[in-house]
Write an enzyme that holds these catalytic residues in place. Structure first.
Site, short mmCIF file in Angstrom:
data_model
loop_
_atom_site.label_atom_id
_atom_site.label_comp_id
_atom_site.label_asym_id
_atom_site.label_seq_id
_atom_site.Cartn_x
_atom_site.Cartn_y
_atom_site.Cartn_z
N ARG A 1 3.78 1.16 -4.58
CA ARG A 1 4.69 0.14 -3.53
C ARG A 1 5.72 0.88 -2.65
O ARG A 1 6.52 0.88 -3.45
CB ARG A 1 5.23 -1.15 -3.97
CG ARG A 1 5.86 -2.12 -3.24
CD ARG A 1 6.01 -3.27 -3.63
NE ARG A 1 6.53 -3.68 -4.93
CZ ARG A 1 7.73 -3.36 -5.32
NH1 ARG A 1 8.77 -3.00 -4.41
NH2 ARG A 1 8.41 -3.69 -6.81
N HIS B 1 9.43 -5.48 -3.07
CA HIS B 1 8.20 -6.45 -3.39
C HIS B 1 8.13 -7.55 -2.17
O HIS B 1 7.06 -7.95 -1.86
CB HIS B 1 8.81 -7.14 -4.80
CG HIS B 1 7.86 -8.29 -5.07
ND1 HIS B 1 6.68 -8.04 -5.60
CD2 HIS B 1 7.95 -9.60 -5.17
CE1 HIS B 1 5.91 -8.92 -5.96
NE2 HIS B 1 6.77 -10.00 -5.63
N TYR C 1 16.52 -1.11 -8.76
CA TYR C 1 15.99 -0.74 -10.04
C TYR C 1 15.07 0.38 -10.07
O TYR C 1 14.42 0.66 -10.93
CB TYR C 1 15.27 -2.10 -10.59
CG TYR C 1 14.07 -2.54 -9.33
CD1 TYR C 1 12.84 -2.03 -9.04
CD2 TYR C 1 14.49 -3.69 -8.48
CE1 TYR C 1 11.92 -2.38 -8.00
CE2 TYR C 1 13.46 -4.01 -7.37
CZ TYR C 1 12.26 -3.47 -7.39
OH TYR C 1 11.39 -3.83 -6.31
#
Length: 404
Positions: free
Chosen positions: A298, A302, A311
């Protein structure tokens, strides 16, 4: 002492494997690495450098993919990415309530989507905009969902594409049940293959930790349902990496349920197309479920409410940019003499026009009437819902002007 190789791939007859309760530190590390690196068992037909690799097992499933078809796949991915980027921008401008980017996953979605036949059924999560495009869904119909003006804008039976599912993993149970129905209706294993059908269901790596996915695997397995479980392993379940989801590569989980699993390069549109065609054929011929792990990444957040810089490191993102699914097809087409610069310029211009049409539609999208929230929910509207609708419309009529 069993080796790390045996720990990560304990094939039957390969020797004793370590027990889950007593792995060595080396075995644990090897298992974790196998969840985040493609590994030797990654099926790849087109390298990041655009080199076509021969594969005796899957090349027969690409017999019809000539230069024109490959140009079509490239066009599909470019248009889908451009629409995705435009939708992302429109959310930032307040035109959409939220957007779920697919950046980097175009090959997994276009390749698998183009493998489906008209009679097959696809069950998406909420990120499968590319699959929707391949099923003939008007991209504008997707915008209503994220503008919060519609539940979905298409007939699932007509397009073979179920409405988006927000509850993580729930679509796997729905797909297993639908595939069981295909089998009960005699749509599997017929001598005339035209009458055979299959189902495919999409979910992410994070969803594999949900109970609904496990139950969907169980039901599909025990009924030999014609369902392909297509896991887009994009490495991050929102902010949790894959190694916190599974000690083993995800495709190996299929063995515990009694059906085959395979890992494919999710950034390789040819591999995704060929492997999905093979898996769907297995299902249509009555050989039961198949799990595909599309190993991808990705490239964006998200959703537009997420901040991936909190993160994951930028060097990880830069490394995956070198595996871009669109660029490798572009390089291959150019090197093989299958496309000139005029073709690429034409596709880019078409993509810009496509994005402009989406923007114009979204900015001028009318607000639905208030009664729309009550319609298209049940095939037969319950009396209680009818009463709620009338009460709500009566309430709105009581305001100044008496109109809603």
């Amino acid at each position: 002492m069993p080796s790390p190789e045996q720990w990560t791939r304990p094939d039957p007859g390969a020797g004793p494997a370590a027990t889950a309760a007593q792995p060595s530190p080396e075995q644990v590390i090897a298992g974790l690495r196998a969840t985040t690196e493609g590994g030797a068992e990654l099926t790849q037909l087109l390298t990041p450098e655009g080199e076509r690799l021969a594969d005796s097992r899957f090349d027969p499933y690409l017999a019809d993919i000539d230069a024109e078809a490959l140009r079509g796949l490239y066009r599909d991915m470019v248009l889908v990415r451009r629409a995705d980027r435009e939708s992302n921008a429109m959310q930032r401008q307040g035109q959409l309530g939220i957007w779920v980017p697919l950046l980097g996953q175009e090959a997994a979605q276009v390749g698998s989507g183009r493998a489906l036949r008209p009679a097959d059924m696809a069950f998406p999560s909420y990120r499968e905009h590319g699959v929707a495009y391949t099923r003939g869904i008007d991209f504008r119909d997707l915008l209503g969902i994220f503008r919060c003006t519609d539940h979905s804008g298409w007939d699932p039976a007509e397009y073979g594409f179920h409405p988006y599912t927000i509850v993580i993993g729930n679509q796997v149970l729905n797909a297993a049940g639908y595939a069981m129905g295909q089998k009960f209706d005699g749509k599997v294993g017929n001598a005339d293959d035209v009458d055979n059908e299959a189902t495919i269901v999409y979910f992410g790596d994070g969803a594999t930790s949900q109970g609904d996915v496990h139950e969907g695997f169980v039901w599909g397995a025990v009924y030999d349902a014609p369902v392909v479980y297509f896991c887009q392993n994009n490495q991050w379940a929102i902010s949790e990496p894959t190694e916190r989801q599974s000690r083993l590569p995800l495709y190996q989980r299929a063995r515990g349920y009694g059906f085959p699993g395979i890992r494919v390069d999710g950034n390789d549109v040819l591999a995704c197309l060929a492997v999905t065609r093979w898996a769907l054929d297995e299902c249509r011929h009555g050989n039961g479920p198949v799990l595909i792990e599309a190993f991808t990444y990705r490239m964006d957040a998200h959703t537009t409410t997420d901040d991936p810089t909190r993160y994951r490191l930028s060097d990880e993102l830069e490394a995956w940019k070198l595996k871009d699914p669109i660029e490798r097809v572009r390089v291959h087409l150019a090197r093989a003499g299958c496309a000139e610069q005029d073709f690429f310029d034409g596709v880019d211009a078409e993509a810009d026009e496509f994005a402009a049409q989406l923007r114009d539609f979204c900015f001028n999208m009318p607000d639905p009437p208030p009664e729309r929230i009550f319609s298209e929910v049940y095939a037969d509207t319950p009396a209680a819902l009818d009463a709620q609708r009338e009460e709500y419309l009566s309430y709105l009529a009581g305001f100044a002007g008496g109109e809603h």
